[in-house]
Write an enzyme that holds these catalytic residues in place. Structure first.
Site, PDB file in Angstrom:
ATOM      1  N   ASP A   1       0.861  -1.281   0.006  1.00  0.00           N
ATOM      2  CA  ASP A   1       0.059  -0.034  -0.094  1.00  0.00           C
ATOM      3  C   ASP A   1       0.743   1.357   0.095  1.00  0.00           C
ATOM      4  OD1 ASP A   1       1.026   0.311   2.882  1.00  0.00           O
ATOM      5  OD2 ASP A   1      -0.780  -0.855   3.277  1.00  0.00           O
TER       6      ASP A   1
ATOM      7  N   ARG B   1       0.720   6.850  -0.309  1.00  0.00           N
ATOM      8  CA  ARG B   1       0.322   6.189   0.559  1.00  0.00           C
ATOM      9  C   ARG B   1      -1.260   5.819   0.015  1.00  0.00           C
ATOM     10  NH1 ARG B   1      -2.187   2.781   2.871  1.00  0.00           N
ATOM     11  NH2 ARG B   1      -2.121   1.964   5.099  1.00  0.00           N
TER      12      ARG B   1
ATOM     13  N   ASP C   1      -5.402  -1.148   3.543  1.00  0.00           N
ATOM     14  CA  ASP C   1      -4.078  -1.436   4.276  1.00  0.00           C
ATOM     15  C   ASP C   1      -3.582  -2.829   3.920  1.00  0.00           C
ATOM     16  OD1 ASP C   1      -2.219  -1.558   6.253  1.00  0.00           O
ATOM     17  OD2 ASP C   1      -3.419  -2.195   7.928  1.00  0.00           O
ATOM     18  N   THR C   2      -2.391  -3.048   3.643  1.00  0.00           N
ATOM     19  CA  THR C   2      -1.948  -4.349   3.621  1.00  0.00           C
ATOM     20  C   THR C   2      -0.729  -4.864   4.408  1.00  0.00           C
ATOM     21  OG1 THR C   2       0.188  -3.430   2.353  1.00  0.00           O
ATOM     22  CG2 THR C   2      -1.831  -3.859   1.042  1.00  0.00           C
TER      23      THR C   2
ATOM     24  N   GLU D   1       2.119  -5.924   7.034  1.00  0.00           N
ATOM     25  CA  GLU D   1       3.318  -5.263   6.822  1.00  0.00           C
ATOM     26  C   GLU D   1       4.491  -5.876   6.529  1.00  0.00           C
ATOM     27  OE1 GLU D   1       3.275  -1.724   7.549  1.00  0.00           O
ATOM     28  OE2 GLU D   1       1.397  -1.730   7.880  1.00  0.00           O
TER      29      GLU D   1
ATOM     30  N   ARG E   1       3.803  11.662   2.986  1.00  0.00           N
ATOM     31  CA  ARG E   1       3.327  11.033   2.203  1.00  0.00           C
ATOM     32  C   ARG E   1       2.139  11.239   1.384  1.00  0.00           C
ATOM     33  NH1 ARG E   1       3.200   5.197   5.002  1.00  0.00           N
ATOM     34  NH2 ARG E   1       1.512   6.451   6.348  1.00  0.00           N
TER      35      ARG E   1
END
Length: 205
Positions: free
Chosen positions: A69, A83, A88-89, A91, A135
């Site tokens: 992501d 971002r 959300d992927t 980590e 970001r």
């Protein structure tokens, strides 16, 4: 053998192959190609995003991916991090231990799409354009298909980090995620792996 006979054999062979493929798969090779192309189309177009947000697309050049992501791009020659909004992927956990399950898959999927793209574009939502880490916050489109949507469809990302008013397409994202959940794709193949506060690798042990 005469050239005309060769042409006749080739034509006959092509017809027979098409008939066999149709009997097996229910569609001709041409239809198969069209079906594949249709499957690659997104449900949220870049025109929709521009229309609802009032923002115009801008071109970016892909440099690298940190995870599924977050990516680094060049915009007018300047390096920037993007971002992906509202997804959300897992980590990668650089320098913090092992990558979370499906983190590598999500990162590789994002890289593959971006490296093979003919064009990459981004559009801001109606809220802040950057986060606390400087970001850029944006919707990213790869050959007119939104990257967020692709990750959600594959079950490699979950809807998270919703901050109004940067949530114009929240409902659409949740509908896409629901389909992946029902199909138990990737992160959704393990019950309670993703929870409201993020990913929980401990439930997979």
């Amino acid at each position: 053998m005469k050239m005309q006979d060769v042409k006749t054999l080739i034509t006959s062979g092509t017809i027979i192959l098409a008939v066999v493929l149709y009997m097996i798969f229910g569609r001709s090779p041409a239809q198969e190609k069209d079906a594949t192309s249709t499957n690659q189309q997104g449900t949220i177009s870049i025109e929709q995003v521009e229309g609802k947000t009032g923002n115009k697309r801008f071109n970016v050049d892909f440099i690298k991916a940190y995870d599924g992501d977050t990516i680094q791009v060049a915009i007018n020659g300047k390096k920037q991090k993007i971002r992906l909004l509202m997804v959300d992927t897992p980590e990668m956990n650089y320098n913090k231990g092992e990558a979370q399950p499906y983190a590598e898959e999500a990162k590789d999927y994002t890289i593959k799409l971006l490296e093979n793209a003919k064009k990459v574009e981004a559009v801001y939502d109606v809220g802040p354009e950057t986060d606390n880490y400087d970001r850029l916050l944006a919707y990213v489109f790869i050959d007119d298909v939104m990257l967020q949507e692709s990750l959600l469809k594959e079950g490699l990302a979950a809807v998270r980090f919703i901050h109004k008013p940067n949530n114009t397409f929240e409902d659409e994202f949740r509908d896409i995620q629901q389909d992946a959940e029902k199909a138990k794709l990737n992160i959704w193949s393990h019950q309670n792996y993703f929870q409201k506060d993020g990913f929980h690798p401990e439930v997979l042990k």
